[in-house]
Design an enzyme around this catalytic site. Structure first.
Site, PDB file in Angstrom:
ATOM      1  N   GLY A 109      63.299  47.358 -46.053  1.00  0.00           N
ATOM      2  CA  GLY A 109      64.365  46.496 -45.527  1.00  0.00           C
ATOM      3  C   GLY A 109      65.711  46.897 -46.100  1.00  0.00           C
ATOM      4  N   GLU A 123      64.213  57.304 -19.902  1.00  0.00           N
ATOM      5  CA  GLU A 123      63.065  57.451 -20.794  1.00  0.00           C
ATOM      6  C   GLU A 123      62.658  58.929 -20.910  1.00  0.00           C
ATOM      7  OE1 GLU A 123      61.706  55.861 -22.974  1.00  0.00           O
ATOM      8  OE2 GLU A 123      59.712  56.704 -23.212  1.00  0.00           O
TER       9      GLU A 123
END
Ligand code: M6R
Length: 598
Positions: A100, A474
């Site tokens: 984090g 994509e």
């Protein structure tokens, strides 16, 4: 992204940690480290690069007998990928690993520096262990840990060992996943995802945000929001079959080939005659929904874009699409009777998770389309549908994208059914999809041959219209992730408004030219590029004389069948180009599988 593993027990701890980190390797990392504490002995090792380097560093170290171990793979956020910046970070008698970002690390660092405490690394993580030892001067270890955690702002999953209390692992979790596992031999495990726990733990606890506590072989103490909780373990539902390549060269290749089976599983039990049924939504009334907001990142965002066309066309519901990292800081208006759908393979993507929290706070009805049950996103959303892709190990998403699009298309049909429309053609096409993504040897060989002509150039433009525009995005994302070549996806009709200025023989156009969706329009756009000498690879069921290269797709009756077949081709093309360029297909540089930082 960073990975965490921890162990409390008698076995060879170093090996358990290395094996666990191996399971998290696919998520992407650039350095790794581990620490083992037995009594008052605290040993640690760190290495830059692959886990092999860490394994070599601690080759002669043995760690049998009761004790504690923690390990970490780091994906650099603050400071370069160096040994000093790798975890565990050390104090004088403690060490910590962390996933984090500690947002207020600068303030904490300033405060500690004013108190004469110095720092070795450029990381945000080091403040945790230094702050802990700062408080531990006057408090017992758990109190010091508690004070430390309370001062941290941001996202964190933390494991800390300290000689101040050598009989505990201290842990904390907020907005980054942390799981505790247990088995019948009373061993305890920690991990940032299920995979290192599979085969070792029988039961698990998924810690909630703002949790902290400590553990040893006799005690597991968990606080949530300062309140002592009596959490119960639930069964860990996973098996290890995903971990094998089954003769394929790469996990990504295996996952591309798996798509036909996986898509059949998405449909299983969900189509009855000419109707889509979702048991999960049986008691839900979605009839008042008149607007859908879809929100996601990366590949999942492309699935969202494709599905927006389907929600409007099939279900006649207004649909808009948001990039999660943008949505978070925009004063977005969420209207009543709107459904907020987040899409995520991992269920842990920090931006998507935060967007979901915001939408929920604003009173939206929230819905997760996700591949991982029990993930933070699934747990937070009011409703969820699982995409059933199975574990995806290749960092570049393939089968997860396929399952997302199929699930969202089914959801569009499901919502349209409430409006008594004739949906027979949609259902027929839906059931045919697993056949559209079968990889034949002939197709794979052809793509392999063609790929040798697309290893350079000054850029690739993938172009398409309607749902083939998100597919173009994509396709381009797959190519840039794997080949490190510059590629963009564009709506075919938009090229003439600027990008066509780039056209020359070294600009490669990959044109998605389905027969059942605006074929003539796309063809005209492609001709404009040909007239400017762009090199063209066209993918279509209809022969196109002007192509430099041509991949013929099957004649289909529905454009979504063409969509899935073209998706398969773009995936194989990106992979073959990457292999020829000698790149690591499963772990492309700089990328992480699950992006749990902002
Ligand atoms: O787990 P998520 O679907 O939320 O992840 C979102 C993106 O990080 C992910 O799709 C990423 O773009 C992949 N590397 C694509 O191949």
């Amino acid at each position: 992204m960073c990975g965490i593993v921890g162990y409390i027990g008698n076995k060879e701890k170093k090996q358990i940690i290395l094996d666990g980190l191996k399971e998290l390797e696919y998520r992407g990392y650039d350095s790794a480290g581990l620490a083992v504490m037995k009594g008052l002995e605290l040993d640690f090792f760190k290495a830059v690069g692959k886990l092999e380097n860490l394994t070599n560093k601690c080759a002669s170290f043995e760690s049998e007998g009761y004790g504690f171990a923690i390990g970490h793979t780091r994906w650099a956020t603050h400071g370069k990928a160096t040994e000093i910046n790798a975890h565990p970070h050390l104090g004088e008698y403690s060490c910590v690993i962390h996933n984090g970002i500690i947002e207020n690390y600068k303030e904490i660092k300033d405060k500690l520096e004013k108190n004469g405490i110095s720092f070795l690394s450029q990381t945000d993580t080091e403040v945790i262990v230094k702050l802990f030892e700062f408080y531990a001067k006057d408090l017992n270890a758990f109190e010091a840990f508690k004070h430390t955690v309370k001062e941290l702002k941001g996202a964190f999953a933390i494991l800390l060992l300290s000689k101040k209390d050598q009989n505990k692992v201290f842990f904390a979790k907020n907005a980054a996943p942390l799981i505790i596992g247990r088995n019948s031999q009373n061993e305890l495990f920690f991990a940032s995802a299920d995979s290192p726990l599979v085969g070792l733990s029988e039961e698990v606890i998924y810690l909630e945000d703002l949790s902290f506590g400590y553990a040893n072989k006799d005690e597991l103490v968990i606080y949530e929001n300062d309140e002592l909780k009596n959490k119960s373990f639930s069964k860990l539902l996973s098996d290890k079959s995903y971990a094998k390549k089954d003769g394929f060269r790469f996990f990504m290749e295996k996952e591309i080939y798996e798509q036909s089976r996986v898509l059949s599983e998405v449909l299983m039990g969900r189509v009855n005659g000419d109707e889509v049924i979702f048991d999960e939504l049986e008691n839900e009334d979605l009839s008042d929904i008149n607007e859908i907001t879809l929100c996601a990142c990366g590949t999942s965002y492309h699935a969202a874009l494709a599905s927006a066309y389907l929600f409007e066309r099939i279900a006649k519901i207004k649909a808009k699409v948001e990039i999660a990292s943008e949505f978070r800081y925009r004063e977005a208006i969420i209207s009543k009777n709107s459904l907020f759908i987040v899409i995520s393979q991992s269920g842990e993507t920090a931006d998507t998770l935060e967007a979901l929290k915001i939408a929920k706070e604003k009173g939206a009805r929230t819905f997760a389309v996700c591949n991982v049950d029990n993930s933070s996103i699934v747990r937070l959303a009011h409703l969820s549908l699982l995409t059933r892709a199975g574990i995806e190990k290749g960092v570049a998403s393939t089968k997860a994208f396929a399952t997302q699009v199929l699930t969202l298309w089914m959801l569009a049909i499901f919502m349209a059914q409430k409006k008594n429309q004739n949906l027979n053609d949609e259902i027929k096409a839906l059931l045919h999809i697993p056949n559209c993504v079968v990889v034949t040897q002939k197709l794979h060989d052809k793509i392999h041959r063609i790929s040798k002509r697309y290893l350079d150039g000054h850029g690739f433009f993938y172009i398409g219209r309607d749902v083939f525009y998100p597919l173009a995005l994509e396709g381009a994302l797959k190519l840039k992730e794997l080949s490190y070549l510059h590629a963009e996806g564009y709506p075919a009709g938009e090229m003439k408004h600027g990008p066509i200025a780039l056209a020359d023989s070294k600009l490669y156009t990959i044109a998605l030219m389905p027969k059942n969706m605006l074929y003539e329009k796309t063809k005209s756009n492609v001709e404009e590029l040909i007239a400017r000498d762009s090199t063209l690879l066209s993918i279509s069921p209809l022969e196109f004389d002007l192509s430099d290269d041509f991949i013929r797709t099957t004649e289909q009756e529905h454009y979504m069948c063409e969509f899935f077949e073209m998706m398969l081709i773009t995936q194989l093309l990106a992979m073959e180009i990457s292999i020829r360029l000698g790149n690591d297909v499963d772990m492309p540089r700089n990328l992480a599988k699950s992006v749990t930082v902002e």
